[in-house]
Design a protein around this motif. Sequence first.
Motif, PDB file in Angstrom:
ATOM      1  N   ILE A 178       0.049   1.052   5.547  1.00  0.00           N
ATOM      2  CA  ILE A 178       0.198   2.090   4.382  1.00  0.00           C
ATOM      3  C   ILE A 178       0.714   1.414   3.013  1.00  0.00           C
ATOM      4  O   ILE A 178       1.196   0.220   3.360  1.00  0.00           O
ATOM      5  N   PRO A 179       0.281   1.683   2.128  1.00  0.00           N
ATOM      6  CA  PRO A 179       0.497   1.169   0.825  1.00  0.00           C
ATOM      7  C   PRO A 179       2.027   1.173   0.584  1.00  0.00           C
ATOM      8  O   PRO A 179       2.882   1.890   1.234  1.00  0.00           O
ATOM      9  N   TRP A 180       2.550   0.092  -0.049  1.00  0.00           N
ATOM     10  CA  TRP A 180       3.969  -0.085  -0.396  1.00  0.00           C
ATOM     11  C   TRP A 180       4.272  -0.834  -1.710  1.00  0.00           C
ATOM     12  O   TRP A 180       3.347  -1.110  -2.527  1.00  0.00           O
ATOM     13  N   TYR A 181       5.465  -0.882  -2.081  1.00  0.00           N
ATOM     14  CA  TYR A 181       5.922  -1.297  -3.506  1.00  0.00           C
ATOM     15  C   TYR A 181       5.786  -2.810  -3.294  1.00  0.00           C
ATOM     16  O   TYR A 181       5.788  -3.662  -2.311  1.00  0.00           O
ATOM     17  N   GLU A 182       5.446  -3.497  -4.569  1.00  0.00           N
ATOM     18  CA  GLU A 182       5.272  -4.822  -4.900  1.00  0.00           C
ATOM     19  C   GLU A 182       6.375  -5.239  -5.765  1.00  0.00           C
ATOM     20  O   GLU A 182       6.096  -5.352  -7.151  1.00  0.00           O
ATOM     21  N   ALA A 183       7.366  -5.765  -5.533  1.00  0.00           N
ATOM     22  CA  ALA A 183       8.507  -6.083  -6.375  1.00  0.00           C
ATOM     23  C   ALA A 183       9.757  -6.681  -5.617  1.00  0.00           C
ATOM     24  O   ALA A 183       9.356  -6.670  -4.548  1.00  0.00           O
ATOM     25  N   SER A 184      10.508  -7.139  -6.241  1.00  0.00           N
ATOM     26  CA  SER A 184      11.966  -7.587  -5.786  1.00  0.00           C
ATOM     27  C   SER A 184      12.263  -6.537  -4.844  1.00  0.00           C
ATOM     28  O   SER A 184      12.511  -5.422  -5.460  1.00  0.00           O
ATOM     29  N   ASN A 185      13.044  -6.736  -3.918  1.00  0.00           N
ATOM     30  CA  ASN A 185      13.907  -5.715  -3.018  1.00  0.00           C
ATOM     31  C   ASN A 185      14.972  -5.304  -3.812  1.00  0.00           C
ATOM     32  O   ASN A 185      15.283  -3.988  -3.685  1.00  0.00           O
ATOM     33  N   VAL A 186      15.515  -6.017  -4.715  1.00  0.00           N
ATOM     34  CA  VAL A 186      16.675  -5.515  -5.582  1.00  0.00           C
ATOM     35  C   VAL A 186      16.196  -4.294  -6.462  1.00  0.00           C
ATOM     36  O   VAL A 186      16.698  -3.350  -6.612  1.00  0.00           O
ATOM     37  N   ARG A 187      14.982  -4.535  -7.197  1.00  0.00           N
ATOM     38  CA  ARG A 187      14.468  -3.559  -8.049  1.00  0.00           C
ATOM     39  C   ARG A 187      14.006  -2.358  -7.297  1.00  0.00           C
ATOM     40  O   ARG A 187      14.369  -1.157  -7.565  1.00  0.00           O
ATOM     41  N   PHE A 188      13.688  -2.511  -6.101  1.00  0.00           N
ATOM     42  CA  PHE A 188      13.342  -1.330  -5.373  1.00  0.00           C
ATOM     43  C   PHE A 188      14.597  -0.282  -4.919  1.00  0.00           C
ATOM     44  O   PHE A 188      14.661   0.643  -4.944  1.00  0.00           O
ATOM     45  N   ALA A 189      15.508  -1.181  -4.306  1.00  0.00           N
ATOM     46  CA  ALA A 189      16.687  -0.733  -4.204  1.00  0.00           C
ATOM     47  C   ALA A 189      17.391   0.177  -5.204  1.00  0.00           C
ATOM     48  O   ALA A 189      18.051   1.180  -5.188  1.00  0.00           O
ATOM     49  N   VAL A 190      17.363  -0.522  -6.577  1.00  0.00           N
ATOM     50  CA  VAL A 190      17.704   0.210  -7.818  1.00  0.00           C
ATOM     51  C   VAL A 190      17.016   1.587  -8.009  1.00  0.00           C
ATOM     52  O   VAL A 190      17.795   2.376  -8.260  1.00  0.00           O
ATOM     53  N   LEU A 191      15.796   1.590  -7.887  1.00  0.00           N
ATOM     54  CA  LEU A 191      14.920   2.882  -7.977  1.00  0.00           C
ATOM     55  C   LEU A 191      15.328   3.921  -6.794  1.00  0.00           C
ATOM     56  O   LEU A 191      15.488   4.896  -7.329  1.00  0.00           O
ATOM     57  N   VAL A 192      15.631   3.291  -5.660  1.00  0.00           N
ATOM     58  CA  VAL A 192      15.861   4.154  -4.563  1.00  0.00           C
ATOM     59  C   VAL A 192      17.292   4.987  -4.794  1.00  0.00           C
ATOM     60  O   VAL A 192      17.283   6.137  -4.969  1.00  0.00           O
ATOM     61  N   LEU A 193      18.205   4.170  -5.470  1.00  0.00           N
ATOM     62  CA  LEU A 193      19.506   4.608  -6.078  1.00  0.00           C
ATOM     63  C   LEU A 193      19.185   5.707  -7.129  1.00  0.00           C
ATOM     64  O   LEU A 193      20.122   6.997  -7.004  1.00  0.00           O
ATOM     65  N   ILE A 194      18.510   5.433  -8.039  1.00  0.00           N
ATOM     66  CA  ILE A 194      18.260   6.240  -9.148  1.00  0.00           C
ATOM     67  C   ILE A 194      17.858   7.485  -8.587  1.00  0.00           C
ATOM     68  O   ILE A 194      18.063   8.621  -9.067  1.00  0.00           O
ATOM     69  N   VAL A 195      16.683   7.435  -7.791  1.00  0.00           N
ATOM     70  CA  VAL A 195      16.347   8.726  -7.328  1.00  0.00           C
ATOM     71  C   VAL A 195      17.326   9.616  -6.622  1.00  0.00           C
ATOM     72  O   VAL A 195      17.269  10.796  -6.572  1.00  0.00           O
ATOM     73  N   GLY A 239       8.790  -1.390 -13.700  1.00  0.00           N
ATOM     74  CA  GLY A 239       7.406  -2.267 -13.186  1.00  0.00           C
ATOM     75  C   GLY A 239       7.263  -2.773 -11.833  1.00  0.00           C
ATOM     76  O   GLY A 239       6.718  -4.128 -11.454  1.00  0.00           O
ATOM     77  N   LEU A 240       7.280  -1.757 -10.934  1.00  0.00           N
ATOM     78  CA  LEU A 240       6.999  -2.010  -9.626  1.00  0.00           C
ATOM     79  C   LEU A 240       5.557  -1.644  -9.515  1.00  0.00           C
ATOM     80  O   LEU A 240       5.018  -1.113  -9.945  1.00  0.00           O
ATOM     81  N   GLY A 241       5.045  -2.760  -8.833  1.00  0.00           N
ATOM     82  CA  GLY A 241       3.262  -2.747  -8.659  1.00  0.00           C
ATOM     83  C   GLY A 241       3.217  -2.025  -7.002  1.00  0.00           C
ATOM     84  O   GLY A 241       4.191  -1.590  -6.371  1.00  0.00           O
ATOM     85  N   ILE A 242       1.974  -2.027  -6.675  1.00  0.00           N
ATOM     86  CA  ILE A 242       1.704  -1.237  -5.260  1.00  0.00           C
ATOM     87  C   ILE A 242       0.802  -2.293  -4.646  1.00  0.00           C
ATOM     88  O   ILE A 242      -0.261  -2.768  -5.391  1.00  0.00           O
ATOM     89  N   THR A 243       0.951  -2.490  -3.448  1.00  0.00           N
ATOM     90  CA  THR A 243      -0.029  -3.074  -2.645  1.00  0.00           C
ATOM     91  C   THR A 243      -0.475  -2.197  -1.675  1.00  0.00           C
ATOM     92  O   THR A 243       0.186  -1.374  -1.012  1.00  0.00           O
ATOM     93  N   ALA A 244      -1.988  -2.103  -1.588  1.00  0.00           N
ATOM     94  CA  ALA A 244      -2.673  -1.206  -0.504  1.00  0.00           C
ATOM     95  C   ALA A 244      -3.100  -2.184   0.681  1.00  0.00           C
ATOM     96  O   ALA A 244      -3.518  -3.259   0.536  1.00  0.00           O
ATOM     97  N   PRO A 245      -3.294  -1.628   1.754  1.00  0.00           N
ATOM     98  CA  PRO A 245      -3.511  -2.293   2.870  1.00  0.00           C
ATOM     99  C   PRO A 245      -5.256  -2.579   2.883  1.00  0.00           C
ATOM    100  O   PRO A 245      -5.866  -1.767   2.460  1.00  0.00           O
ATOM    101  N   GLU A 246      -5.639  -3.695   3.108  1.00  0.00           N
ATOM    102  CA  GLU A 246      -6.969  -4.130   3.023  1.00  0.00           C
ATOM    103  C   GLU A 246      -7.034  -4.948   4.163  1.00  0.00           C
ATOM    104  O   GLU A 246      -6.357  -5.557   4.759  1.00  0.00           O
ATOM    105  N   ARG A 247      -8.379  -4.710   4.787  1.00  0.00           N
ATOM    106  CA  ARG A 247      -8.840  -5.627   5.917  1.00  0.00           C
ATOM    107  C   ARG A 247      -9.012  -7.007   5.706  1.00  0.00           C
ATOM    108  O   ARG A 247      -9.577  -7.223   4.909  1.00  0.00           O
ATOM    109  N   GLN A 248      -8.331  -7.688   6.488  1.00  0.00           N
ATOM    110  CA  GLN A 248      -8.657  -8.965   6.495  1.00  0.00           C
ATOM    111  C   GLN A 248      -8.515  -9.446   8.064  1.00  0.00           C
ATOM    112  O   GLN A 248      -7.739  -9.611   8.792  1.00  0.00           O
ATOM    113  N   GLY A 249      -9.827 -10.002   8.332  1.00  0.00           N
ATOM    114  CA  GLY A 249      -9.822 -10.285   9.575  1.00  0.00           C
ATOM    115  C   GLY A 249      -9.729  -9.214  10.608  1.00  0.00           C
ATOM    116  O   GLY A 249     -10.181  -8.143  10.443  1.00  0.00           O
TER     117      GLY A 249
END
Lengths: 394, 362
Positions: A178-195, A239-249
Amino acid sequence: MTTAAPERRGAGSAHQTASRPPPWRDVRYLTWTFQAAVVAGLIAFVLWIGDNLDANGLELDYGYLDRQAGFPIADSDFRLTQPVSDALLEGLANTGRLVVAGVLLATVLGTLIGIARLSQNFLLRTAAQWYVEVIRNVPLFGIFLIMYSGVALTVLPHPREPLDWSGVLYASTRGVAIPWYEASNVRFAVLVLIVIAVFVGAFTVFTRITDRTGTPYPTLTIAFLGGVAALVLGWIILGLGITAPERQGLRASGGITMTLAYFASLASLVLYTSSHVAEIVRGSIQAVSKGQGEAASALALSGVQRMRFVVLPQAMRIALPSIGNQYLNLAKNSSLAAVVTLPELTKITQLAIANQSGPAVPALFLLLGIYLCISLTLSLIVNVLNRRLRIVER
Amino acid sequence: MKRSVIRVIAPVVLLAIVGAACGDDDDTETTRGSRLTEVQGADSKLDQVIAADVVKCGVRDDLPGFSVADEAGEHIGFDADFCRVIAAAVLGDATKVEFVDVATEARFTALQSGEIDVLVRNTTWTASRDGTEGAAFVHPTFYDGQGMMVAADAGFASIEDMDGAIVCVAGGTTSEGNVQSEFERRGLAVEVTSFEDVDLLQEAFIAGSCDGWSSDVSQLTGLRSNYPDGPDALVIFDDVFSKEPLTPAVIDGDSRWYDAVNWAILATVQAEEYEVTSENAADSAAGDNPAVVAFLGGANADGTVVDPGLGLAPDFALQVVTQVGNYGEIYEEHIAPLGLERGVNALWSADEPGLQYAPPYR
């Protein structure tokens, strides 16, 4: 005088027996004796094990922990040359992920099913009953195998014809992405704490207002909307990005992939534990005095309000210690995930033993010790919660 | 007065408990003492086995060709026959074997604790196992190597094509590490999934969860021949990327037992080199080649026999070959049906020389 003859005591001291029972029924004496017996038994057992190990030439040597592991761990950056202790930490992390997610999901699912067991709706009530009776009464090992080979391997498509909702979901027998964030884990952790902070803050503030003024607010909805708003705003500001799953092989690249092993293990543990939690929740709801619910109805509270504000808070107090036991069971049962290839603690220990780097007996003792620590930690958390929930008596 | 009763009884109870605990302790102390003398004294495992009149042999029960248990519980296969070889050499009777099924992770513990006398359980001889597991490895019975099997229609021609592949391995062995090292050596990425159970692995492989299936070539060959879609659906690459000398092991530090087991196994190789088979062994023992006669324990022209002092009967090789067979016969019976050629397991003196070589018997 000090030695008491039984006949004399039986005949002459009826008034004394009334105030103090004989030693074999005296609680203070009995507890003391039993504790001494248990401690002595434990010491004897440990000595006995030690002697057995000695006699068979087996040593409790933990030097292997610093030796090179020599085996890879799926789904990790672990290198062959890292020591066994690092591998065990990796296994502990996987066990942790499984237990934390399992505890949360099993609690939610178990509570819902427990409430459904008492529903007025015949279909819902019967379905919940069947769920509980079937899942609770089959061996967990079987559930793991069915979830892995019967569900995951069978339902998911072959990687050559994957299920591909471009950018949203990508599923095959190699995992579900599934799609997921694209940034350092620290920034994601900060976001989770804020939410979490916004959600809990909004919830607390509006509950206080309601408590003080009596004006009802849709507290949960407000808190939820606040959380979502914080998530979106925080995502953009941090500034968290999003990566989406793409088919590769034959696999998905990008997004986050849940392996079949993790899915099967989590699903099995949640299904099994929630069936036990459901029964505890049902029993606890029924243990709340019926008058409480009737009083809530008399105050014109809706069905949901009655549950949320009157019945469940009281039921929770009754349920918590028993549900805590189920959490301990879940933590220990997570060791079965080794069967479906999840590299958690037990699997890592097996690999360490098999790869010449870990002798069997000390490695298994260590494994038991780690599970003991996990259980004691969980138990501590539950006890603290239990103390906070307890009715404060004056 | 009650209080005084407690004061009297309590210490007595406590003493009894402690006494019981210590009594336990004393018991184990004596057992340990006697076991220690068993190992340290003149009593070698060899004497113990002869006294017990049975060889406790650690095997597995689920590996076609090497050791499987049939409905009657009888163990059949290459490894099982080497258990019989040892019994024939030490006790003169190939049937005096007690087969003990041991799990992979428990095999060395079973050996150390004396639950089994010898481990013949397609176990790879490695330096770490020799050094840390309290085991001593004898002559390798089978030179194996780890290989890679893929689906025939997957489009892989060799390991070089498998960058980023998922390789499934039936775990509990050194196979996981071998796959990872091999891919790293070639600069390829790989993800290794470790299964406990071959059947579950096969299901996952059929469902497409794995690109490759890696194990010892002997095992892959057996699995391929039993594959549900037929053997042609699978391809085993020619690249073999590890050395797996499958070797019986005995407990460390008992050289008499080690020598007896080692020479029992070497006798099968020597017999094949002398072209002594289960059919002609009895005749050869009375034949006219002095070396063969000495090897089989027959009397020479002067009526004397050769006893190399291995603690075995002079005719142990004759017993081994007549009751079980020589190395080639055992191989033909159990390994050849899997579709595996002799390859590196041929005799050093064969037309296509292999690694099987016995030191001279003299």
